[in-house]
Enzyme design. Structure first.
Site, PDB file in Angstrom:
ATOM      1  N   GLY A 129      49.452 100.463  80.647  1.00  0.00           N
ATOM      2  CA  GLY A 129      50.556 100.248  81.579  1.00  0.00           C
ATOM      3  C   GLY A 129      50.857 101.502  82.369  1.00  0.00           C
ATOM      4  O   GLY A 129      50.809 102.616  81.837  1.00  0.00           O
ATOM      5  N   GLY A 133      53.657 101.550  84.779  1.00  0.00           N
ATOM      6  CA  GLY A 133      54.988 101.534  85.368  1.00  0.00           C
ATOM      7  C   GLY A 133      55.709 102.821  85.010  1.00  0.00           C
ATOM      8  O   GLY A 133      55.095 103.813  84.599  1.00  0.00           O
ATOM      9  N   LEU A 134      57.022 102.828  85.127  1.00  0.00           N
ATOM     10  CA  LEU A 134      57.749 104.067  84.867  1.00  0.00           C
ATOM     11  C   LEU A 134      57.531 104.573  83.451  1.00  0.00           C
ATOM     12  O   LEU A 134      57.324 105.770  83.235  1.00  0.00           O
ATOM     13  CB  LEU A 134      59.241 103.860  85.127  1.00  0.00           C
ATOM     14  CG  LEU A 134      59.630 103.764  86.601  1.00  0.00           C
ATOM     15  CD1 LEU A 134      61.130 103.590  86.741  1.00  0.00           C
ATOM     16  CD2 LEU A 134      59.184 105.004  87.357  1.00  0.00           C
ATOM     17  N   ALA A 135      57.572 103.679  82.460  1.00  0.00           N
ATOM     18  CA  ALA A 135      57.383 104.120  81.075  1.00  0.00           C
ATOM     19  C   ALA A 135      55.957 104.600  80.851  1.00  0.00           C
ATOM     20  O   ALA A 135      55.730 105.679  80.282  1.00  0.00           O
ATOM     21  CB  ALA A 135      57.724 102.983  80.108  1.00  0.00           C
ATOM     22  N   GLY A 136      54.965 103.824  81.288  1.00  0.00           N
ATOM     23  CA  GLY A 136      53.576 104.173  81.047  1.00  0.00           C
ATOM     24  C   GLY A 136      53.126 105.394  81.816  1.00  0.00           C
ATOM     25  O   GLY A 136      52.479 106.295  81.263  1.00  0.00           O
ATOM     26  N   HIS A 147      69.543  87.091  86.262  1.00  0.00           N
ATOM     27  CA  HIS A 147      70.187  87.969  87.242  1.00  0.00           C
ATOM     28  C   HIS A 147      70.983  87.122  88.229  1.00  0.00           C
ATOM     29  O   HIS A 147      70.455  86.154  88.776  1.00  0.00           O
ATOM     30  CB  HIS A 147      69.121  88.782  87.978  1.00  0.00           C
ATOM     31  CG  HIS A 147      69.661  89.974  88.698  1.00  0.00           C
ATOM     32  ND1 HIS A 147      70.550  89.874  89.747  1.00  0.00           N
ATOM     33  CD2 HIS A 147      69.444  91.300  88.515  1.00  0.00           C
ATOM     34  CE1 HIS A 147      70.848  91.087  90.183  1.00  0.00           C
ATOM     35  NE2 HIS A 147      70.190  91.974  89.453  1.00  0.00           N
ATOM     36  N   ARG A 204      75.780  91.048  84.141  1.00  0.00           N
ATOM     37  CA  ARG A 204      74.930  90.008  84.725  1.00  0.00           C
ATOM     38  C   ARG A 204      75.054  88.667  84.009  1.00  0.00           C
ATOM     39  O   ARG A 204      75.061  87.621  84.652  1.00  0.00           O
ATOM     40  CB  ARG A 204      73.472  90.483  84.704  1.00  0.00           C
ATOM     41  CG  ARG A 204      73.232  91.639  85.644  1.00  0.00           C
ATOM     42  CD  ARG A 204      71.852  92.215  85.506  1.00  0.00           C
ATOM     43  NE  ARG A 204      71.668  93.270  86.498  1.00  0.00           N
ATOM     44  CZ  ARG A 204      70.554  93.985  86.611  1.00  0.00           C
ATOM     45  NH1 ARG A 204      69.540  93.774  85.796  1.00  0.00           N
ATOM     46  NH2 ARG A 204      70.446  94.916  87.531  1.00  0.00           N
ATOM     47  N   HIS A 245      65.107  87.497  85.294  1.00  0.00           N
ATOM     48  CA  HIS A 245      64.818  88.818  85.848  1.00  0.00           C
ATOM     49  C   HIS A 245      64.213  89.778  84.828  1.00  0.00           C
ATOM     50  O   HIS A 245      63.231  90.449  85.111  1.00  0.00           O
ATOM     51  CB  HIS A 245      66.110  89.417  86.413  1.00  0.00           C
ATOM     52  CG  HIS A 245      65.972  90.811  86.934  1.00  0.00           C
ATOM     53  ND1 HIS A 245      65.045  91.158  87.907  1.00  0.00           N
ATOM     54  CD2 HIS A 245      66.629  91.964  86.620  1.00  0.00           C
ATOM     55  CE1 HIS A 245      65.152  92.450  88.166  1.00  0.00           C
ATOM     56  NE2 HIS A 245      66.086  92.960  87.401  1.00  0.00           N
TER      57      HIS A 245
END
Length: 665
Positions: free
Chosen positions: A40, A42-45, A266, A337, A429
């Protein structure tokens, strides 16, 4: 199976600091001998791979995209939370911790949430140093805005592109490590199995999506940062490629799936317009800072709007129901939400929906435009401005704050949101459930870690807005680089893992067998048609509200659909070539299994909390009614082919907050 959360002892505010100072370390000369797989980007990966590479580990990073920058983190538009208290409005690390615990309806682990709040302060400094162009006030200080579920302004943002800008920052850090050789990047590779040796995760089986070839990749440990499973609903705000496969393959190898019924709806999405759609579009929660949510007071007015005989401007102010402001005066349009979503559903169920389908409410910026316009006129020294001048000035302010979001809305709907209120309705979401992890972000499978939305740990039964980016970067930059050492410190004498070992051979055979099974069905229905039918089932029986009868029926229907899938799905081409339909088939096969476990989990939890709303368990006012005596635990499920999925519990203890019914009134 006993679930040990490995939360360190000590005062909550000191746990993480003390733990970092006493945990096991891996010396720099030993890091060079250790390999880590990160799945991954994304931001974490991306942040984890970049930081681990910077520390000196040998990292292999995998993405099924053609570039790490395609990761779905770019879609988180509204902002990222941090307890900086730049507004001097009473924010603090503890308040962010408390708001997150309360927002999650007291169903998250205290220690993890407090650590997240602590790390939030450092995240902003890290991102500013990387050049992330956060919005700034006139004097140059970083700007903040409010999000749902809080009464302070702690959300940092870059217009309506925050996720994209943060991902570019993480991608820069990752690219630097790729260039230095500490990270080897594998684009267009999808993980299809976890390889275990002697009970520990030691590698993955991946499919090269360009060629169709199956590859073995070995390492001393595996880190999954592969996002959530919202696409089980088919229609969601997630990109169509987003899936659960990596996490689900881990479940099939013994990892536990925690709280899968906790999915987030959401409230500010563009409504469904027809069966031709394959995804939905999110309008950022930041819009609720200035937009007011309402429906007509009179059902006959709503009917006239649905039939095209009236529009929003035909409804006078005194005949509008600003229902969030009426029901929740303390928080108004900025309730969490789950609360806002259920309130919208109630309004539409009463017959007051304003779209042709009856499933939409208004998000109106007229008041904000007028307010900002008057303020701008005053600051510019314009005396007695005309109403047209006020509107022009106010629209310019709104455009500066939300311009790209307004443009996106107009392109999709054909309506100008500066002149007519937006139409919005709740949609799937985010998923709060995910792989069970302990305080170290390690699953119950030794050497297998999960970060970001792929794990369950920080948000309980409902995530507050702008906290997803916060968790992804906290896990990648500031948590896993420390905690992974707890495992790897015991592996410094372990030689390089051999990808030719029998465990890798067996895992590869397992993958090939699945692919051949899917290809050989040669049925009559497309993968997409099964996915769409599954999504409708999960939405109907395990969506915004659930009940026991529906969940039992939904589980039965999903099992029947799964049987039909393996008998009648059609996948063209072969397994050893570029084959997008085969990619989708594997993902849908996993969704068909996950969907059943979601139903089982929701049926097991005889209470309402956060995004899990059981109709049988509600207050007289229609709010969620928790059962802390019997259900204050994490529900972690192991998969069983025969359908007897086993529940493992991690009891939640609350030593620093008082358990009480949430109130935003």
């Amino acid at each position: 199976m006993e679930l040990k959360n490995n939360v360190p002892v000590g005062e909550l505010s000191e746990k993480w600091t003390q733990y970092r100072s006493t945990m096991n370390l891996v010396a720099p000369n030993n890091k060079r001998r250790i390999e880590i797989i990160v799945v991954g980007t994304g931001l974490a990966g991306a942040s984890a791979a970049a930081t681990l590479g910077e520390l000196g580990y040998n990292v292999k990073c995998f993405s099924f995209h053609d570039s790490p920058r395609r990761a779905h983190s770019i879609a988180a538009q509204g902002g990222i939370n941090a307890a900086k208290n730049y507004q001097n409005d009473g924010d603090s690390v503890y308040r962010l911790f408390y708001d997150t615990i309360k927002g999650g309806d007291y169903r998250s682990r205290e220690a993890n949430v407090h650590r997240l709040a602590e790390a939030s302060v450092d995240i902003i400094d890290q991102c500013v140093a990387q050049g992330v162009p956060f919005a700034r006030e006139y004097g140059g200080l970083l700007a903040n805005r409010s999000f749902g579920g809080v009464q302070v302004s702690r959300t940092f943002y870059a217009k309506g592109q925050t996720g994209q800008q943060l991902l570019i920052g993480a991608y820069q850090a990752l690219s630097r490590q790729i260039a230095s050789g500490s990270v080897k990047m594998y684009n267009k590779h999808e993980m299809l199995d976890v390889v275990k040796m002697d009970g520990k995760a030691r590698g993955i089986i991946a499919r090269n999506l360009k060629t169709g070839s199956i590859e073995r990749h070995a390492a001393h440990c595996v880190v999954l940062a592969t996002g959530g499973y919202g696409n089980v609903f088919y229609l969601s705000t997630n990109a169509m490629g987003s899936n659960v496969t990596a996490a689900w393959k881990a479940v099939k190898r013994g990892a536990l799936m925690a709280n899968p019924c906790y999915t987030q709806i959401h409230p500010t999405c563009i409504p469904v317009s027809g069966d031709y759609q394959s995804k939905l579009t999110l309008m950022s929660e930041s819009l609720r800072n200035d937009g007011r949510v309402w429906v007509p007071n009179k059902i006959e007015d709503a009917e006239a709007i649905r039939e095209g005989r009236k529009n929003a401007l035909d409804i006078p102010e005194n005949e509008r129901d600003y229902y969030l402001e009426r029901r929740y005066p303390a928080f108004g349009n900025l309730v969490p939400r789950d609360v806002a979503s259920r309130a919208a559903k109630v309004a539409c169920d009463e017959g007051k929906g304003v779209s042709p389908t009856g499933l939409a409410v208004y998000l109106d910026f007229a008041s904000a435009i007028e307010r900002y316009g008057k303020g701008e006129a005053l600051s510019k020294g314009i005396k007695n401005p005309s109403s047209s001048q006020i509107i022009e000035l106010g629209e310019a302010v709104i455009a500066q704050k939300y311009g790209n979001l307004f443009e996106m809305y107009e392109k999709i709907t054909g309506e100008n949101p500066y002149k007519l209120p937006m139409k919005i309705y709740p949609a799937v979401h985010y998923t709060m459930g995910g792989l069970w992890v302990d305080y170290n972000l390690e699953t119950n499978v030794p050497g297998l870690f999960a970060l970001g939305e792929a794990n369950f740990s920080d948000h309980g039964a409902n995530r507050l807005g702008a906290s997803a980016l916060m968790q992804g970067l906290a896990d990648g930059y500031f948590v896993i680089p420390y905690t992974i050492g707890q495992f790897l410190s015991g592996e410094i004498r372990t030689p390089s893992i051999d990808p030719n070992a029998k465990e890798f051979e067996e895992a590869e055979k397992n993958v090939r067998s699945l692919l051949d099974k899917l290809i050989s069905v040669k049925g009559n229905k497309s993968v997409e048609s099964f996915h769409r039918r599954l999504g409708k089932l999960v939405w109907e029986y395990c969506g915004m509200s659930r009940n026991a009868e529906g969940l039992e029926k939904g589980r039965k229907l999903i099992r029947e659909l799964r049987e039909e899938f393996y008998q009648d799905v059609f996948i063209p081409g072969s397994a050893d070539e570029f084959n997008p339909e085969l990619e989708k088939a594997v993902r849908v096969a996993d969704f068909l299994e996950l969907g059943e476990v979601m139903m089982v989990d929701a049926l097991n939890r005889n209470e309402s909390c956060g995004g899990h709303f059981r109709e049988e368990y509600a207050t007289p006012e229609g709010e969620a009614k928790r059962n802390d005596k019997d259900y204050a635990y994490v529900a972690a499920w192991s998969w069983s082919e025969d359908g007897n999925h086993k529940l493992h519990k991690e009891e939640l203890t609350f030593e620093n907050v008082e358990l009480k019914t949430r109130s935003y009134k």
